[in-house]
Design an enzyme around this catalytic site. Structure first.
Site, mmCIF file in Angstrom:
data_model
loop_
_atom_site.group_PDB
_atom_site.id
_atom_site.type_symbol
_atom_site.label_atom_id
_atom_site.label_comp_id
_atom_site.label_asym_id
_atom_site.label_seq_id
_atom_site.Cartn_x
_atom_site.Cartn_y
_atom_site.Cartn_z
ATOM 1 N N GLU A 179 0.852 -1.305 -0.085
ATOM 2 C CA GLU A 179 0.020 0.060 0.140
ATOM 3 C C GLU A 179 0.790 1.420 -0.031
ATOM 4 O OE1 GLU A 179 -3.432 0.156 2.772
ATOM 5 O OE2 GLU A 179 -4.200 -1.549 1.840
ATOM 6 N N GLU A 378 -5.851 -8.822 0.336
ATOM 7 C CA GLU A 378 -6.526 -8.289 1.558
ATOM 8 C C GLU A 378 -8.191 -7.829 1.522
ATOM 9 O OE1 GLU A 378 -5.052 -5.454 4.207
ATOM 10 O OE2 GLU A 378 -2.942 -6.054 3.609
HETATM 11 C C1 BG6 Z 1 -4.615 -2.572 5.337
HETATM 12 C C2 BG6 Z 1 -3.647 -2.871 5.745
HETATM 13 O O1 BG6 Z 1 -4.719 -1.258 4.747
HETATM 14 O O2 BG6 Z 1 -6.073 -2.445 5.984
HETATM 15 C C3 BG6 Z 1 -3.490 -3.871 6.941
HETATM 16 O O3 BG6 Z 1 -2.681 -3.452 4.712
HETATM 17 C C4 BG6 Z 1 -4.792 -3.346 7.784
HETATM 18 O O4 BG6 Z 1 -2.321 -3.418 7.831
HETATM 19 C C5 BG6 Z 1 -6.095 -3.589 7.057
HETATM 20 O O5 BG6 Z 1 -4.813 -4.042 9.103
HETATM 21 C C6 BG6 Z 1 -7.240 -3.305 7.801
HETATM 22 O O6 BG6 Z 1 -7.329 -2.050 8.474
HETATM 23 P P1 BG6 Z 1 -7.575 -1.894 10.076
HETATM 24 O O7 BG6 Z 1 -7.275 -0.632 10.442
HETATM 25 O O8 BG6 Z 1 -8.925 -2.398 10.183
HETATM 26 O O9 BG6 Z 1 -6.528 -2.913 10.589
#
Ligand code: BG6
Length: 479
Positions: A179, A378
């Site tokens: 990212e 993700e």
């Molecule tokens: C992504 C990141 O942007 O979002 C992760 O790569 C992150 O590291 C994920 O955990 C979800 O965001 P959050 O703040 O809900 O953990």
């Protein structure tokens, strides 16, 4: 040939985790201090803080996290029980070069990750390794000014060379950065993201803020393409990608000016992918910077690096879609709702719009643009889980994942997008990156740890654990 009805046979089913959000053991195994070790816990609406020194009585979630460092064998066994065929992990730079600029790497750190990787391989789980997921030795920021300094590129490449050579033959899939697209002079990249990605706050950025952001983005992109070449030189069988976190932007309505503005907002997230796929840093971006009076330090040899360092696949992190901030004729709504919400979508407890069709849109949009294979690196729902009769019945999470996976299936089967993997974010509960909470849980596996640091860290499968196991076993036919 008959049309495929479901996900390809060799599709990667699994999850993604990141070192600073799960490992803990922040002072063990020869690890040096990392930027995230100075990041406090926050909550929804209360931003995390980066402190210069550790404050007594303040919680720093990365210090213990979920103690994956000591429990990875047990955790990987649970992933295997679900049928995972891939796991994306990240390597913490400060475990390998504790201060970033040492001559020799820390062997204990290298051995630790080797054992994690070998454990995955024993279970036939493909390791997919991210080399930079917001983990950065503190000294590289304090002594060198982080990515504003071109020397960082050499430190990063040295670290990459060490790691990739060490795991030659064990790891085939590499991710250069997670990212980095959140750093751009035109976005409102929060202080926090700049800190996580580049190790600096706006306040600490020397000189013109926009020029600094452009420089950080350029230097990281350059480091990324140089790393691609290096990783392939070490082993020609290596497959290298970069991960981008993109939330598609919808226009307020079909007023052409609103459509144009929405396009521009979304397009800002793509210049680095352009640079990594098209063999050159985009001229439109350099010209745009010039229009803003931003001057980039570009060396003659950089063009060669861009020409030689194209990525093999694109990783996409997808959680939500957004609505364009600019909208002619909508000034009043903004005042009324205090932000731009999509009236057609529900939101998570943390205000993230839930939009399964958005993932199909993103896959189509990105695949049509570059024609490269894509992995969903993700995706998931952060939610509050509660025990009822000793169990967690997380039907809401199952619904979310079911709907997103069925849109991915449509992208593959109906739209012919080459998507070769789905890595659900946080298959085991871990520390939230943006809020530092444990309460914002994503996992198939519950971890008994609370925001105040209490809890015995026990692992407990939720209903979604068995649901995902079934989806993997049946190759998603029922989706
Ligand atoms: C992504 C990141 O942007 O979002 C992760 O790569 C992150 O590291 C994920 O955990 C979800 O965001 P959050 O703040 O809900 O953990």
């Amino acid at each position: 040939m008959a049309r495929a009805q479901t996900f390809p046979k060799d599709f990667f089913w699994g999850g993604s985790i990141a070192a600073h959000q799960c490992e803990g053991a922040w002072q063990e195994g020869g690890k040096g201090p990392g930027m995230m070790d100075y990041c406090t816990a926050g909550s929804y609406g209360v931003p995390r803080r980066f402190t210069k020194e550790l404050e007594k009585g303040t919680i720093y979630p990365s210090h213990e996290a979920i103690d994956f460092y000591h429990r990875y064998k047990q955790d990987i066994a649970l992933f295997a029980q679900m049928g995972f065929t891939a796991l994306r992990i990240s390597i913490d730079w400060s475990r390998i070069y504790p201060h970033g600029d040492e001559e020799q790497p820390n062997q204990e750190g290298l051995d630790y990750y080797k054992d994690v990787i070998q454990t995955l391989i024993e279970y036939n789980i493909e390791p997919i390794v991210t080399l930079f997921h917001f983990e950065m030795p503190v000294q590289l920021v304090r002594k060198y000014n982080s990515w504003l300094n071109r020397n960082l590129i050499d430190f990063y490449l040295k670290y990459v060379k060490t790691v990739v050579s060490e795991y030659k033959g064990l790891v085939k899939y590499w991710v250069t950065f997670n990212e980095m697209n959140h750093i751009d002079p035109q976005t409102e990249a929060s202080d926090f993201f700049v800190y996580m990605l580049a190790g600096l706050t706006y306040g600490e950025l020397p000189g013109d803020k926009r020029e600094s952001l452009a420089t950080i983005g350029y230097n990281m992109t350059l480091a990324g393409v140089k790393a691609v070449k290096l990783i392939k030189e070490i082993d020609e069988n290596n497959i290298v990608g970069c991960v981008f976190g993109i939330h598609p932007i919808y226009p307020r309505d079909c007023n052409p000016i609103n459509v144009m503005n929405a396009f521009k907002e979304m397009d800002r997230d793509y210049y680095q992918i352009d640079a990594m796929c098209n063999g050159k840093f985009p001229t439109y971006k350099i010209k745009e910077y010039e229009d803003f009076g931003i001057h980039l330090e570009i060396n003659k040899e950089d063009a060669k690096a861009f020409a030689e360092g194209q990525i093999d696949f694109i990783g996409l992190n997808y959680y939500q879609t957004g609505v364009s901030k600019t909208g002619e004729g909508h000034e009043d709504d903004e005042k009324l709702f205090g932000g731009v919400q999509n009236p057609y979508l529900k939101q998570s407890k943390w205000g993230w719009a839930i939009d399964p069709i958005g993932i199909r849109y993103l896959l189509n949009y990105t695949y049509r643009k570059y024609g490269l294979p894509i992995m969903i690196t993700e995706n998931g729902l952060g939610a509050v889980d509660e025990f009822i009769d000793g169990k967690i019945h997380d039907g809401y999470r199952i619904d979310y994942l079911q709907q997103h996976l069925s849109e991915i299936k449509k992208a593959i089967v109906e739209d012919h997008v080459e998507c070769f993997g789905y890595l659900m974010w946080g298959p085991i509960d871990l520390v939230s990156a943006t809020t530092g909470e444990m309460k914002k849980r994503y996992g198939f596996i519950y971890v008994n740890k609370n925001d105040d640091g209490t809890g015995d860290l026990a692992r407990i499968p939720k209903d979604s654990f068995y649901w995902y196991q079934h989806i993997i076993q049946t190759q998603g036919v029922e989706l």
